[in-house]
Structure formats: structure tokens, C-alpha cells
Design a protein around this motif. Structure first.
Motif, PDB file in Angstrom:
ATOM      1  N   HIS A  93     -26.355  27.485  12.233  1.00 16.15           N
ATOM      2  CA  HIS A  93     -26.231  27.486  13.693  1.00 16.15           C
ATOM      3  C   HIS A  93     -27.466  28.061  14.377  1.00 16.15           C
ATOM      4  O   HIS A  93     -27.853  27.595  15.459  1.00 16.15           O
ATOM      5  CB  HIS A  93     -24.985  28.265  14.112  1.00 16.15           C
ATOM      6  N   TYR A 112     -24.576  26.117  23.233  1.00 13.99           N
ATOM      7  CA  TYR A 112     -24.353  26.014  21.786  1.00 13.99           C
ATOM      8  C   TYR A 112     -24.261  27.405  21.161  1.00 13.99           C
ATOM      9  O   TYR A 112     -23.409  27.662  20.299  1.00 13.99           O
ATOM     10  CB  TYR A 112     -25.487  25.217  21.133  1.00 13.99           C
ATOM     11  N   GLU A 115     -21.022  29.076  21.849  1.00 15.61           N
ATOM     12  CA  GLU A 115     -19.936  28.490  21.055  1.00 15.61           C
ATOM     13  C   GLU A 115     -20.014  28.887  19.589  1.00 15.61           C
ATOM     14  O   GLU A 115     -18.985  29.108  18.942  1.00 15.61           O
ATOM     15  CB  GLU A 115     -19.984  26.958  21.180  1.00 15.61           C
ATOM     16  N   ASN A 116     -21.216  29.010  19.041  1.00 19.24           N
ATOM     17  CA  ASN A 116     -21.366  29.154  17.597  1.00 19.24           C
ATOM     18  C   ASN A 116     -21.998  30.458  17.109  1.00 19.24           C
ATOM     19  O   ASN A 116     -21.890  30.771  15.921  1.00 19.24           O
ATOM     20  CB  ASN A 116     -22.208  27.985  17.063  1.00 19.24           C
TER      21      ASN A 116
END
Length: 802
Positions: A93, A112, A115-116
Motif C-alpha cells: 500500500h 488511498y 483507506e489503506n
């Protein structure tokens, strides 16, 4: 008759001599500055109390008459425990996060990451106070005379007062040799007095009296998993964590000591000494609390080692040890002496636009004092965001180690102000931090170097840290070069000391690891340049021209590239000094591909790789001028950038820049590097007059204590007087303000381990001496004049400037 005339003659001559000596004494008193903060009323709040410290223990002394109050700290007393959370599949990630930033998809990259990469706890728990000591005297509240002071030269806080014609004296200090807090009371007219002593703390302690009339405090921090949390993203696991202890006892008294409940009482005393000891079970080697450490035993032993020592011996020992360090640097700026006025009245006069050059000198020496008291002597940990002094169970910003300028700024004055030993606790701490940072660098990008993000604590948090998920991404994940910047502080220690063993064993391994991480981290953009992705310019936002939205993350922010250039150069020089070439070939190739510092369309230094529009033009961070100070990449040798740097400062100030004390302090250093002493002085006066509390500690825009502004302002004064950032040169009085017409300074340090003394008159240097314990060659530059000198080991030379 002859005998009588002779006696009269002698009497007359002796009278004349005595009068002359009196006048000389008066002149000396007027010419010799007093390094003293003083007030004619007790402190009514914490921001008026006076700080004491020995690096490990701290106290704020209020100086109340009927009830005195000492707020106490121990540097390692932190809530929390070691936590470095890693998201699942972090390598995968993080790589994708880098790629999205490199592609210029900044909003997508940020989302992103949320989220990760976001993971709880996003933040850390706080540095905490040890407690509060109260002394209740059987005094009337009204005094005839009153004065409390902090003598910076002695490291002693005193309170003198008179009640009904009877004089009393209290003195407090924290002994570095014996590692205890000492509080002494004396009735100067032998009036018998009684006093009750109690110890308070909001949570986590029990108290009882030992058989020998010692108050014992036993504590263990309980972090309630269901209790208050200052950080919405979470601050870590709950439970029973750090253990701590303190002991309080009377000594050196003619009174009768007893106890009532958990209070100590002394009656019919004309004099007494109170001793306070403290300890925790923190272990720096483990960066954790250690149940193998007996905090109770350690605290008790410290107390017992002192209680039988006469107060006079304790004080004389303390003062001698303190002065040995403090008196290394002397500064006098000639002008009308206002030392007879209380410090708060002097600040008020400054706010009215009245001149007081002595306040600048006092502020400078106060900064040196604070460094001694919070970062040297008995210090195990570096000076934190509040040095060592904190009254809150949950301090602002956890009183953490902030690595996007604040901890760096704490140590800007250390070397030049002749306090190089303060780098030892910092180095010890950094070595533990870099060990933990190796795991992070390996998991994130597979690097054999090390990385640390923008905020950390004594438990070695190296993963991204922020109060919320948004902050964890923006200020944490987007600033992976915080550790690399911090490594330059240990490199500067070598530059000033020329300690080859320190370079080989301590500084170089850190610099090498930071360099290796950078080499593995940077990526080529479409132009073949090596850039950082992610990147940001601490803590400022720009307008993304593609979306019109505010954005923090980017690639190749100007500060990033400037830091990389300095780290690379440090590693090159270190390897050259050590006669090795482990990373030098890779560094030389990488240097060719780094983007240059750019000038924007408005003539200012670009803050980002692109010439973005700023969201907040007057932002407190001025990160794109890192190259001007503390770096030297922007100088008179780069005239276009030099001019653009000045415009950059003007632009920031035009929109309210410098609104925090530490930001104002940075501006003082900027103008000193630009050679503009008058502007440096104007901002120094603004800092002293408007951005300090009554006890002279620095405040941010929210009126919260941060010590970095004190340290940054102190380095700014030194930078006005001496600069050594150009290799092989020492600039004398490079930014002297017009108001500092005549003066003298002794003991300032320059790179190469040179110690400089100098006098100036009418704004021009008249004489200087330079000493080197290691020897070396250097050129002294004073205005248009220069003098090349060569010194043998332990040699001093003097130079006259006509």
C-alpha cells in the motif's frame, strides 16, 4: 602636630580612596549586566512562575508568601507505552501511495492512504507532571517588601520579603550533582515559624509518612482505556504503565518535625531545608518502562544522600557547578541599565516602543539557562516541546518531540552558545530512535536505512503520528524525511566539536542510515529528476490547479530537496573525514539529478516543485527557506536566491506571518543570515514584547507554552553576532543592529571548534581573540576586513581591528 597632620592626611586619602572605590564599584555594577529575572509580586499563575531544572528534574516556583507552590516535573514521566502500529500489507500500500503521488494524483493518493494506511492509535499519550508541592506558612499575607527572582548565573530562585519589619529569605535550586530539588527557608531576624508541606497530584498516587518523617509518594500511571483521550484517532493502549516515586523530607533545621495524616509539619523553626527526590522506571536503552528498575529505591537513595549535608555546602556546590557552564558565554550590550526595574515593567516599556537593549541580552542568556536546565547535566532525554516544564496531565500536542522543525529548533543554539554537551542526551535518544526506524524503512520500502516521521515520544514512536486520521496521513505519512533532518543536528555537533570518535561511532552511522533511506526512497520523475513522493511542506497547503481544492501532499516540496542535499553533503564529508567511500559514489550521482531551488513568478522562493498558489500566505511555517537557515544553500554566493529569500519573508510578513513565537524566532535567524541586523532586532523585540509570557517563556498563537521559540530566538541573537556556515570562514558581527552600538561578547563557538571573544565600538569591531582546543586554520571576516589565522592545539591569538 606633625603626627596629627599625618593622621588627618591619611584619613583624607583613605576617604578619597574609599569614595573612588565606591564610584568604581558603581561603574562596574552599571557596566556589568545582571542576568536576572525579577518581580515585585508572587506568581498568580503558572506562566508567571520561575523555572528550575537539572535536565532530569524540573520545578516552577511561584513564590507565594502565605502559601508557596512548586509545580514539579520528571523528564521521563510519560503516559502510554511503546507502540508502532503497521497496517496490513504496508509495503504494497505504501508503494501504491508513492506511485499515485508521483503521477500527480494527489487527492486520489491522499484518499488511498486514508483507506489503506491509516491505523489506530494514530497518536501517542502525553508527558505528565510529577505533582505539586505546597508549603503553608504561618505568615500574614501582607508584606512590607517583596521580591522574587531567578538568578540565571547561579541557577537559584529566591524570594525575599518583610512582614512587620521581620525579613525572610527562601531559596530554591535543583542540584545536578545530587539530583534533588532543594528548598531553603530562613528567618533573617530569627523569628520562629511553622510550615505545613503537602504533595498533590491529580491521579495515580498514594502517599504515606515513613518512620523517619519522610513523605513517600508511590505512583503508577493508569491509562484508562475508557477514559478521556485528547486525540480523536486514539492515543494507544490502556492499562497500568510507568511507575514513579518521590520523597520529601526536612533537613538542616532548628525546628521540630512531625506529621499529620500525609502532611509534613515543622514548628518553631528559624531555618529549614526541604529536599525532594523523584525517579521513574523508564529505561532509555529499552525505550520503555522497565520493571527491573526500582524507582522507589532510587528516589529514596537520592534523598538519603543529601539530607545530612549542610545547606550552605549544597548551595555552594550547586552554584559552582552551574557557573562553570553558564559563565562560558558573556554578553554585554552597552546602554542605560534598567536592571533595577521588574522584568514585567521592562517588557511593558518595550511594548510602548521604548528601547531596552538589556532585554535582548537577558533573553539570550535565559535561553542558554533553559537549555542547561532542560537538556543538559542530569538529562537522559532531549528537551521536549516544553523543555521539561509542564503542568497539564494532558499537555498540548502531548509535549512531544515534534520533528518538522520544533525539536530541531530546540538545538539550534546548543553549539554556538557553548552548550555542546546538550547533544549527548539527544544523541543517545536518537540512536534508539534510529534502531526502531530501521524496521519502518524496511517494511515501508525495503530499505536498509532508517526513517522516522514527524512526531515521536520517549517510547520510540517512528510510524506516522497524528491526532486524527487526516493528520496521520498529512503530517505523518507525507513527511518521511523528519528523521533525516534530525540527523543533521548530530552532524552539526561534529562540525563544531571536530570530535572524530563521535563522528565515527555515533554521527556517521545515523547520517549513513538517513542517506541510505533517501537513496532508496527518491524516484525519478518524467524529467529524470530524483524527487520525493510523498512529500509536503510542513504544515502548509496549496491550491491544486487541476481540482481547485486545498492540498497538502505533493512531490518534491522545496524543503525536502534542500534537506536531501544537506544530508548527502554531510555523508560525503563524513566519509571523506573517515577515509571511506561506502555511499559516496551513489550520492554523487544522485546529487546531479536533484531539482534546483526555484524562484516563482512573484520573485519569491517556490515552496513546492510547481509554482502553486498558497492557501495561507502568512503561514507560520516558512519551510522553503530552510535553505537560508539553518542550511546555507541560499547565501550571498547565490545572489538571485538570496534576493528571492528576502522577498519571501516580506511576503509572509505582509499577511501576518510570524504569529507564533517559534516562527518569529525563525525570522530573526533569517534576517541575520541576510545580514540585516536591524530587522533581526525588530523581530527580536516583537518576540520579547508580544510573544512571551511574564516568566519569559515562549508562547504560540494560542498562548500555549512552547520552548522552541526561546531556543530559536537565542540562536538568532548568536547569529547576529557570529556566523560560521561558510566553510573556512568566521564572520564577526555579521548582522549587528544599529541599537547595539557598543558591546562585548565572550565564549561563542564557531564551526571547527573555535571559541571567539570580541569587543565593538560605534558598530565596528575593535578587537577579538580566538581559541582552539584542536587547532586549525580559519579566516576571520569583519565587514570589509579579513584575517587568515592558523592555530596550534590549545592556542589563542588576539587580533586588533583599526
Amino acid at each position: 602636630m606633625k603626627r596629627m597632620k599625618l593622621n588627618n592626611s591619611i584619613r583624607i586619602n583613605l576617604g578619597v580612596l574609599a569614595f573612588c572605590l565606591f564610584l568604581m564599584a558603581c561603574r562596574v555594577d552599571e557596566a556589568t549586566p545582571k542576568n536576572e529575572l525579577w518581580y515585585n509580586v508572587p506568581a498568580s499563575e503558572w506562566f508567571e512562575a520561575l523555572p528550575l531544572g537539572n535536565g532530569r528534574l524540573g520545578a516552577m516556583v511561584f513564590g507565594g508568601v502565605k502559601e508557596d507552590h512548586l509545580q514539579l516535573n520528571e523528564e521521563s514521566l510519560w503516559a502510554g507505552m511503546p507502540e508502532n502500529p503497521y497496517p496490513d500489507n504496508i509495503g504494497k500500500h505504501y508503494t501504491r501511495f508513492q506511485e499515485l503521488n508521483l503521477e500527480g494524483k494527489y487527492r486520489v493518493a491522499f484518499d488511498y492512504a486514508r483507506e489503506n494506511l491509516a491505523i489506530s492509535p494514530t497518536s501517542i499519550r502525553s508527558y505528565q507532571p510529577l505533582g505539586d508541592l505546597y508549603l503553608q506558612f504561618d505568615h500574614a499575607s501582607k508584606t512590607d517588601e517583596y521580591k522574587r527572582n531567578l538568578d540565571l548565573e547561579k541557577g537559584v530562585s529566591s524570594t525575599k520579603y518583610t512582614i512587620d519589619g521581620n525579613r525572610y529569605l527562601r531559596e530554591s535550586f535543583i542540584s545536578a550533582d545530587y539530583d534533588v530539588i532543594v528548598y531553603h527557608f530562613k528567618s533573617l531576624n530569627d523569628i520562629k515559624t511553622s510550615c505545613k508541606v503537602r504533595f498533590n497530584r491529580e491521579d495515580d498516587i498514594t502517599k504515606h509518612i515513613l518512620e523517619n518523617n519522610i513523605l513517600e509518594i508511590n505512583g503508577q500511571i493508569f491509562d484508562d482505556p475508557n477514559g478521556y483521550d485528547d486525540n480523536p484517532g486514539g492515543s494507544g493502549q490502556g492499562g497500568y504503565h510507568m511507575k514513579f516515586n518521590s520523597h520529601v523530607a526536612f533537613s538542616s533545621t532548628d525546628g521540630n518535625v512531625s506529621f499529620n495524616g500525609n502532611e509534613l509539619t515543622i514548628e518553631d523553626a528559624t531555618e529549614f531545608t526541604l529536599i525532594v527526590s523523584a525517579a521513574t522506571d523508564y529505561n532509555l536503552g529499552k525505550m520503555d518502562f522497565d520493571r527491573g528498575i526500582d524507582a522507589k529505591k532510587n528516589s529514596y537513595q537520592k534523598l538519603q544522600s543529601v539530607v545530612k549535608i549542610p545547606y550552605g555546602d549544597l548551595k555552594s556546590n550547586h552554584v559552582a557547578a552551574h557557573q562553570k557552564i553558564f559563565n562560558r558565554v558573556y554578553l554585554n550590550i552597552n546602554g542605560p541599565s534598567l536592571d533595577s526595574l521588574p522584568t514585567n515593567e521592562r517588557v511593558a516599556r518595550l511594548q510602548e516602543g521604548k528601547e531596552d537593549v538589556g532585554l535582548a541580552r537577558l533573553f539570550f542568556q535565559y535561553g542558554r539557562y533553559l537549555m542547561m536546565a532542560s537538556g543538559m547535566q542530569r538529562a537522559v532525554l532531549p528537551a521536549n516541546l516544553q523543555g521539561i516544564w509542564n503542568q497539564d496531565m494532558w499537555a498540548p500536542w502531548e509535549s512531544d518531540y515534534h520533528l518538522n522543525i520544533n525539536l530541531q529548533m530546540n538545538y539550534w543554539p546548543a553549539e554556538v552558545c557553548n552548550l555542546s554537551e546538550s547533544l549527548i542526551p539527544l544523541t543517545n535518544y536518537m540512536e534508539g530512535l534510529t534502531e526502531r526506524g530501521k524496521e519502518t524503512a524496511q517494511k515501508y520500502i525495503g530499505s536498509d536505512g532508517w526513517m522516522v516521521h514527524h512526531a515521536t515520544n520517549p517510547f520510540g514512536r517512528v510510524t506516522p503520528n497524528g491526532s486524527t486520521i487526516t493528520s496521520q496521513i498529512a503530517n505523518g505519512y507525507c513527511y518521511p524525511l523528519a528523521g533525516a533532518w534530525m540527523s543533521l543536528t548530530v552532524w552539526r555537533h561534529y562540525q563544531f566539536t571536530k570530535d572524530e570518535k563521535y563522528l565515527k561511532d555515533r554521527a556517521y552511522p545515523m547520517i549513513k542510515g538517513a542517506t541510505q533511506f533517501i537513496l532508496d526512497f527518491v524516484k525519478e520523475n518524467g524529467k529524470g529528476e530524483l524527487v520525493t513522493a510523498p512529500s509536503y511542506s510542513p504544515e502548509n497547503m496549496y491550491i491544486n490547479p487541476k481540482t481547485g481544492n486545498k492540498q497538502l501532499n505533493t512531490t518534491a516540496a522545496t524543503m525536502d530537496i534542500q534537506i536531501i542535499r544537506d544530508v548527502f553533503q554531510a555523508c560525503l564529508e563524513a566519509e571523506d573525514e573517515l577515509g571511506i567511500s561506502q555511499l559516496s559514489p551513489k550520492i554523487k550521482e544522485a546529487l546531479k539529478k536533484l531539482p534546483k531551488t526555484k524562484i516563482g513568478a512573484d520573485g519569491t522562493i517556490q515552496e513546492w516543485y510547481e509554482d502553486y498558489e498558497e492557501v495561507e500566505i502568512g503561514h507560520r511555517h516558512i519551510s522553503h527557506l530552510y535553505g537560508l537557515y539553518p542550511s546555507s544553500q541560499i547565501s550571498e554566493q547565490t545572489p538571485n536566491l538570496f534576493k528571492a529569500a528576502e522577498k519571501t519573508i516580506e511576503k509572509r510578513l505582509s499577511k501576518g506571518g510570524g504569529q507564533t513565537g517559534w516562527s518569529r524566532a525563525w525570522i530573526i535567524n533569517f534576517y541575520a543570515r541576510l545580514g540585516n541586523g536591524n530587522q533581526s532586532y525588530e523581530h527580536l523585540k516583537a518576540l520579547i514584547g508580544n510573544q512571551l509570557s511574564l516568566n519569559f517563556t515562549n508562547l504560540d498563537s494560542s498562548k500555549i507554552f512552547q520552548i522552541d521559540g526561546n531556543f530559536g530566538g537565542t540562536s538568532g541573537v548568536a547569529e547576529m553576532l557570529i556566523q560560521s556556515h561558510v566553510p573556512g570562514k568566521i564572520f564577526l558581527l555579521p548582522a549587528l543592529p544599529t541599537a547595539w552600538k557598543d558591546g562585548e561578547v565572550k565564549g561563542l563557538k564557531a564551526r571547527g571548534n573555535f571559541e571567539v571573544n570580541m569587543k565593538w565600538q560605534n558598530g565596528k569591531i575593535v578587537e577579538a581573540s580566538i581559541y582552539s582546543p584542536v587547532g586549525g586554520e580559519v579566516t576571520l571576516v569583519a565587514g570589509e576586513k579579513s584575517k587568515a589565522i592558523s592555530l596550534a592545539k590549545n592556542e589563542t591569538t588576539s587580533i586588533k581591528f583599526n
